[in-house]
Design a protein around this motif. Structure first.
Motif, mmCIF file in Angstrom:
data_model
loop_
_atom_site.group_PDB
_atom_site.id
_atom_site.type_symbol
_atom_site.label_atom_id
_atom_site.label_comp_id
_atom_site.label_asym_id
_atom_site.label_seq_id
_atom_site.Cartn_x
_atom_site.Cartn_y
_atom_site.Cartn_z
ATOM 1 N N SER A 1 -33.411 -48.136 -28.373
ATOM 2 C CA SER A 1 -33.930 -48.909 -29.532
ATOM 3 C C SER A 1 -33.153 -49.638 -30.081
ATOM 4 O O SER A 1 -33.083 -49.808 -31.346
ATOM 5 C CB SER A 1 -34.341 -47.645 -30.474
ATOM 6 N N ASN A 2 -32.048 -50.163 -29.533
ATOM 7 C CA ASN A 2 -31.145 -51.581 -29.596
ATOM 8 C C ASN A 2 -32.100 -52.608 -29.673
ATOM 9 O O ASN A 2 -31.847 -53.586 -28.701
ATOM 10 C CB ASN A 2 -29.955 -51.299 -29.028
ATOM 11 N N LEU A 3 -32.911 -53.087 -30.385
ATOM 12 C CA LEU A 3 -34.017 -54.134 -30.198
ATOM 13 C C LEU A 3 -33.237 -55.209 -30.191
ATOM 14 O O LEU A 3 -33.733 -56.367 -29.522
ATOM 15 C CB LEU A 3 -35.378 -53.932 -31.171
ATOM 16 N N ASP A 4 -32.461 -55.779 -31.206
ATOM 17 C CA ASP A 4 -32.020 -57.100 -31.376
ATOM 18 C C ASP A 4 -31.100 -57.456 -29.854
ATOM 19 O O ASP A 4 -31.147 -58.443 -29.461
ATOM 20 C CB ASP A 4 -30.875 -57.115 -32.454
ATOM 21 N N LEU A 5 -30.320 -56.519 -29.424
ATOM 22 C CA LEU A 5 -29.568 -56.598 -28.392
ATOM 23 C C LEU A 5 -30.714 -56.844 -27.279
ATOM 24 O O LEU A 5 -30.309 -57.829 -26.432
ATOM 25 C CB LEU A 5 -28.712 -55.401 -28.100
ATOM 26 N N ALA A 6 -31.852 -56.129 -26.987
ATOM 27 C CA ALA A 6 -32.471 -56.210 -26.146
ATOM 28 C C ALA A 6 -33.236 -57.747 -26.238
ATOM 29 O O ALA A 6 -33.453 -58.163 -24.943
ATOM 30 C CB ALA A 6 -33.703 -55.046 -26.082
ATOM 31 N N ILE A 7 -33.428 -58.238 -27.331
ATOM 32 C CA ILE A 7 -34.158 -59.531 -27.432
ATOM 33 C C ILE A 7 -33.339 -60.376 -26.963
ATOM 34 O O ILE A 7 -33.753 -61.425 -26.302
ATOM 35 C CB ILE A 7 -34.561 -59.604 -28.874
ATOM 36 N N ASP A 8 -31.909 -60.411 -27.571
ATOM 37 C CA ASP A 8 -30.896 -61.483 -26.873
ATOM 38 C C ASP A 8 -30.650 -61.386 -25.719
ATOM 39 O O ASP A 8 -30.762 -62.454 -24.773
ATOM 40 C CB ASP A 8 -29.440 -61.062 -27.750
ATOM 41 N N LEU A 9 -30.634 -60.169 -24.788
ATOM 42 C CA LEU A 9 -30.637 -60.305 -23.330
ATOM 43 C C LEU A 9 -31.899 -60.759 -22.794
ATOM 44 O O LEU A 9 -31.815 -61.331 -21.622
ATOM 45 C CB LEU A 9 -30.333 -58.941 -22.837
ATOM 46 N N LEU A 10 -33.190 -60.281 -23.129
ATOM 47 C CA LEU A 10 -34.466 -60.789 -22.670
ATOM 48 C C LEU A 10 -34.563 -62.419 -22.575
ATOM 49 O O LEU A 10 -35.025 -62.872 -21.717
ATOM 50 C CB LEU A 10 -35.527 -60.007 -23.243
ATOM 51 N N LYS A 11 -34.070 -62.713 -23.774
ATOM 52 C CA LYS A 11 -34.049 -64.412 -23.904
ATOM 53 C C LYS A 11 -32.948 -65.171 -22.935
ATOM 54 O O LYS A 11 -33.337 -66.163 -22.505
ATOM 55 C CB LYS A 11 -33.770 -64.844 -25.388
ATOM 56 N N THR A 12 -31.922 -64.309 -22.645
ATOM 57 C CA THR A 12 -31.032 -64.932 -21.785
ATOM 58 C C THR A 12 -31.589 -64.807 -20.300
ATOM 59 O O THR A 12 -31.481 -65.916 -19.647
ATOM 60 C CB THR A 12 -29.583 -64.197 -21.788
ATOM 61 N N THR A 13 -32.424 -63.937 -20.011
ATOM 62 C CA THR A 13 -33.006 -63.649 -18.690
ATOM 63 C C THR A 13 -34.046 -64.787 -18.621
ATOM 64 O O THR A 13 -34.085 -65.417 -17.530
ATOM 65 C CB THR A 13 -33.743 -62.063 -18.687
ATOM 66 N N VAL A 14 -34.886 -65.120 -19.537
ATOM 67 C CA VAL A 14 -35.624 -66.081 -19.272
ATOM 68 C C VAL A 14 -35.473 -67.393 -19.401
ATOM 69 O O VAL A 14 -36.028 -68.381 -18.728
ATOM 70 C CB VAL A 14 -37.013 -66.010 -20.278
ATOM 71 N N LEU A 15 -34.172 -67.826 -19.868
ATOM 72 C CA LEU A 15 -33.430 -68.989 -19.685
ATOM 73 C C LEU A 15 -32.968 -69.099 -18.326
ATOM 74 O O LEU A 15 -33.266 -70.278 -17.687
ATOM 75 C CB LEU A 15 -32.359 -68.907 -20.708
ATOM 76 N N LEU A 16 -32.330 -68.066 -17.982
ATOM 77 C CA LEU A 16 -31.842 -68.038 -16.313
ATOM 78 C C LEU A 16 -33.200 -68.355 -15.317
ATOM 79 O O LEU A 16 -32.840 -68.937 -14.111
ATOM 80 C CB LEU A 16 -31.140 -66.800 -16.128
ATOM 81 N N SER A 17 -34.247 -67.449 -15.532
ATOM 82 C CA SER A 17 -35.113 -67.254 -14.772
ATOM 83 C C SER A 17 -36.509 -67.394 -15.556
ATOM 84 O O SER A 17 -37.257 -66.493 -15.995
ATOM 85 C CB SER A 17 -35.235 -66.022 -14.211
ATOM 86 N N PRO A 18 -37.082 -68.568 -15.773
ATOM 87 C CA PRO A 18 -38.294 -68.960 -16.569
ATOM 88 C C PRO A 18 -39.637 -68.440 -16.158
ATOM 89 O O PRO A 18 -40.300 -68.211 -16.923
ATOM 90 C CB PRO A 18 -38.445 -70.541 -16.710
ATOM 91 N N GLY A 19 -39.562 -67.982 -14.989
ATOM 92 C CA GLY A 19 -41.085 -67.446 -14.437
ATOM 93 C C GLY A 19 -40.929 -65.856 -14.450
ATOM 94 O O GLY A 19 -41.607 -65.034 -13.752
ATOM 95 N N TYR A 20 -39.776 -65.223 -15.218
ATOM 96 C CA TYR A 20 -39.841 -63.736 -15.179
ATOM 97 C C TYR A 20 -40.812 -63.061 -15.926
ATOM 98 O O TYR A 20 -40.570 -62.978 -17.458
ATOM 99 C CB TYR A 20 -38.229 -63.250 -15.527
ATOM 100 N N ALA A 21 -42.003 -62.726 -15.694
ATOM 101 C CA ALA A 21 -43.086 -62.293 -16.398
ATOM 102 C C ALA A 21 -42.789 -60.844 -17.089
ATOM 103 O O ALA A 21 -43.044 -60.639 -18.338
ATOM 104 C CB ALA A 21 -44.300 -62.119 -15.688
#
Length: 320
Positions: free
Chosen positions: A19-39
């Motif tokens: 339930s650490n949503l802000d951290l999750a969002i930051d990490l997910l945005k990093t993920t899609v920057l590194l891999s834009p096709g990560y559904a």
């Protein structure tokens, strides 16, 4: 690199589950920057924003996931939930149907479809019940061969054991409807057991826990495990308090773990052939509608069941 994206995604999932949503969002945005096709990353972004009650962002990210991976049944389901939260029922229904088409055994998507149709003004009662019959045929009838006889003591003088199944033993509008049944039952005649799918327990949960003879958390427990627990508790009457709302365990009712099974206190009757009785009133169910139900009606005197809520909080809308 793809390895960095995967590491970031796994850390995000861990943060989301904590339930650490802000951290999750930051990490997910990093993920899609590194891999834009990560559904899957976009799907989790949608879920994180949904939990933050930022529903339009949630819808946008689910749509992005589906743009990348159109056959992503989970994203279809989640999109339906987010659209439903916005009151966009037509679109939500379409999204649930798409999820079911992609994954025909998606029971939760089917339940949400049924629940949403109940509130759609252009879908009549007959059509709503027909969808329940399809659900029953797909998910309940195939379990018929798994139903076992019940070992319960047949002594008519003994205390009856009643089990209630719900994810709403908490601060929730549904708890106002069934609260008195559990908090004020006759202890000389009944033992009461609760099978709880509550994720975040609160002070209302504690009141229920303190009142009953047995408490069992169903979180993360497969249907067969729940069925085994109910049978071991030798429940005589098992009561569904959810219908097709969020957290329901209707599939467990399909195994008939108790000799008598009842519904009708929560959302509308689920249309499950292994549920014997439906509690209702002549106000709630007109006689000409009875032919569309599979559960036998037990008509209650409405004047005698008007109960004040045992809890002091404002009524909240039922969750999906």
């Amino acid at each position: 690199t793809s390895a960095d994206a995967e590491t970031s995604f796994q850390q995000a999932v861990e943060a989301f589950n904590s339930s650490n949503l802000d951290l999750a969002i930051d990490l997910l945005k990093t993920t899609v920057l590194l891999s834009p096709g990560y559904a899957d990353a976009y799907n989790y972004l949608g879920q994180a924003y949904f939990k933050k009650e930022e529903y339009q962002d949630s819808v946008d990210y689910f749509n992005k996931a589906l743009e990348i991976q159109p056959e992503h049944a989970g994203a279809c389901y989640n999109l339906g939930v987010a659209l439903q939260k916005q009151g966009r029922l037509e679109e939500a229904i379409k999204s649930y149907r798409r999820a079911i088409h992609l994954q025909p055994d998606y029971a939760d998507a089917y339940s949400n479809l049924i629940f949403t149709q109940d509130f759609h003004l252009d879908i009549d009662f007959k059509e709503q019940q027909a969808e329940r019959q399809k659900w029953n045929q797909r998910f309940i009838l195939p379990l018929a061969g798994s139903i076992q006889s019940h070992p319960n003591d047949r002594n008519p003088e003994r205390i009856l054991r009643i089990g209630y199944v719900s994810a709403d033993f908490k601060r929730h509008s549904a708890a106002q409807a069934f609260g008195q049944l559990i908090l004020n039952y006759n202890q000389a005649q009944f033992d009461v057991f609760c099978y709880s799918g509550v994720v975040k327990e609160d002070e209302i949960t504690k009141q229920f826990k303190d009142a009953v003879s047995g408490w069992y958390s169903t979180l993360g427990k497969p249907d067969k495990k729940l069925v085994e627990q109910i049978r071991n508790d030798e429940i005589d009457i098992l009561v569904d308090l959810s219908g097709h709302t969020s957290g329901n365990r209707l599939l467990a009712f399909g195994y008939k773990p108790a000799p008598i099974q009842v519904t009708g206190i929560g959302h509308d009757a689920p249309g499950v052939t292994t549920v014997d009785y439906r509690l209702t009133t002549l106000i709630k169910t007109r006689l000409e509608e009875e032919k569309h139900f599979v559960e036998a009606p037990v008509y209650l005197d409405f004047s005698k069941i008007m109960m004040l809520s045992p809890f002091k909080f404002e009524r909240q809308p039922t969750s999906i």
